[in-house]
Design an enzyme around this catalytic site. Structure first.
Site, short mmCIF file in Angstrom:
data_model
loop_
_atom_site.label_atom_id
_atom_site.label_comp_id
_atom_site.label_asym_id
_atom_site.label_seq_id
_atom_site.Cartn_x
_atom_site.Cartn_y
_atom_site.Cartn_z
CG ASP A 224 23.25 -31.55 -30.72
OD1 ASP A 224 24.32 -32.15 -30.50
OD2 ASP A 224 22.23 -32.14 -31.12
CB THR B 251 26.57 -41.08 -32.88
OG1 THR B 251 27.41 -40.18 -33.61
CG2 THR B 251 26.81 -40.88 -31.39
CE LYS C 134 17.25 -35.92 -38.69
NZ LYS C 134 17.02 -35.74 -40.13
CE LYS C 135 21.76 -32.60 -34.68
NZ LYS C 135 22.17 -33.32 -33.44
CG HIS D 287 24.24 -32.82 -37.93
ND1 HIS D 287 23.53 -33.98 -37.64
CD2 HIS D 287 24.46 -32.84 -39.28
CE1 HIS D 287 23.33 -34.65 -38.76
NE2 HIS D 287 23.89 -34.00 -39.76
CB SER D 288 29.36 -34.99 -37.96
OG SER D 288 30.16 -35.50 -39.01
#
Length: 439
Positions: free
Chosen positions: A73, A113, A180-181, A75-76
């Site tokens: 994944d 997003t 969360k990730k 993440h920004s």
């Protein structure tokens, strides 16, 4: 909690106690705010950040995947015109990795997003777990909202951090993002940490500190992670606004020239490298240029309830706003852009929110924005608005956000720095506080 307040740091048992109390209500709002303020002002060391991250991850369910390839994944940290996820996820899927992307909504000047995807008619971000798993397995990627079962301690602490004025704590940001990730069951994670006038943390030294914290904590928690620090001194895309950004993402997927391409491919290549692949730059570019990523994006959209022919009928499904007007400007070159001001202009048009749950208009925003060092030639871009009055206000705001000069400025590279993975440490996962692993 008293140990941290007394300056003794945060150990694993204390972190689990806090996370469990946040998840089940055993820690009051006042206690949670006191904890957040203690972290804000005293800080955590590396083991303390890792303990808090793992405890918050373990406050709910942790996904487990049984797929014939690595689970990856991105993440920004957020910005304006950042629609990379819509391109990166299908690029990675076309290269044989699986992307169960759990994303968020926009709040303040940065976009979300999920808001962008919901500009597509019928697209569903709230999926049952079985459907989420099926789409990831069959298509290779899915972009969804977080389940309430993942990292519930973070959801509560996030709201309290805002009220306690502790949003800017690098330690708490690190634990929030990674809990969360890591709960998503990833094999690898690439981070896009923004720096510049439109970034959540604008100063470059602070952006680097955040990137270092995220990478070292994620690897200490057992997740192979690296970060790129990228430019947010101008919008990443030429558009700002939900439907308009989706249009630009689709154009990029179709092979049209796009300001999104360089950063998207750099992040894609890094994610593939973390996943153990070779020749990653060529593979990522080929997935985009061949049309394979566009096909996977179309399948993902259809699988999540959107139209099956979106890519070939963009204007049908992403309609124009009622009022479209040019943004006039004097001759010259773009010397500087206040990116946050552009984000706020989109909010003023109705395309963003200043409080959670606020409705947004997916049609409105800005397009064709001039980029740094480009000649203006009398036009800064286009405003897409609901009314003439809204358009007038946005035009004035955008004009104020640009500084025009007689000569172009020296451009800085879009990718500012790279933070490599650190050694992944063996660890005992934090105890779950009530959820169970999902197989």
């Amino acid at each position: 909690m008293s140990g941290l307040l007394a300056g003794r740091g945060l150990d694993r048992d204390g972190a689990v106690l806090i996370a469990q109390g946040l998840a089940d209500g055993g820690v009051s709002d006042a206690q949670a705010a006191a904890f957040a303020m203690a972290v804000m002002f005293k800080g955590l060391d590396g083991p303390g950040r890792t303990a808090l991250t793992l405890a918050m991850r373990g406050s709910g369910e942790v996904l487990r995947w049984d797929l014939p390839g690595p689970v990856v994944d991105k993440h920004s940290t957020g910005g304006v015109g950042d629609v990379v996820s819509l391109i990166l996820a299908p690029v990675l899927a076309a290269c044989g990795v699986y992307v169960p992307m759990i994303s968020g909504r926009g709040l303040g000047h940065t976009g979300g997003t999920l808001d962008k995807l919901e500009s597509i008619p019928g697209y569903r971000v709230d999926l049952e777990e079985a459907e989420f798993r099926r789409i990831v397995r069959d298509v290779g990627c899915a972009i969804v909202a977080a389940s309430g079962k993942l990292a519930p301690a973070d959801r509560r602490l996030y709201a309290i951090r805002d009220e306690a004025a502790c949003v800017a704590s690098i330690d708490l940001i690190t634990a929030s993002i990674l809990s969360k990730k890591l709960a998503a069951g990833l094999d690898a994670l690439v981070l896009d940490v923004k720096s510049g006038s439109g970034a959540f943390i604008g100063e470059e030294d602070q952006a680097e500190a955040l990137a270092q914290s995220l990478v070292s904590t994620a690897n200490a928690a057992g997740g192979r992670t690296s970060a790129l620090i990228t430019d947010m001194d101008q919008p990443l895309a030429r558009a700002a606004g939900n439907g308009l950004e989706v249009r630009e993402a689709i154009a990029c997927l179709r092979g049209e020239p796009s300001a999104l391409r360089e950063v998207t491919l750099a992040l894609s290549a890094e994610a593939l490298r973390l996943a153990g692949q070779d020749d990653v730059a060529r593979r990522a570019a080929n997935a985009l240029d061949s049309g394979d990523a566009a096909e996977i994006f179309a399948r993902m959209v259809a699988g999540q309830g959107g139209p099956v022919d979106l890519i070939d009928n963009v204007s049908t499904y992403l309609p124009d706003a009622p009022v479209i007007r040019p943004i006039p400007a004097p001759e010259g070159f773009v010397a500087e852009t206040d990116v946050a001001a552009l984000g706020h202009a989109v909010i003023g048009l109705g395309g963003g929110r200043i409080r959670a749950g606020q409705a947004i208009d997916h049609r409105v925003g800005l397009s064709d924005l001039r980029r740094l060092a480009e000649p203006v030639e009398g036009l800064l871009g286009m405003v897409h608005a609901r009314t003439e009055e809204d358009a007038d206000a946005a035009i004035a705001a955008v004009q104020s956000a640009f500084r025009i000069a007689d000569t172009p400025p020296t451009l800085r590279p879009p990718i500012r720095n790279y933070i490599a993975p650190t050694k992944i440490e063996a660890h005992i996962p934090a105890a779950s506080t009530g959820g169970s692993d999902i197989e």
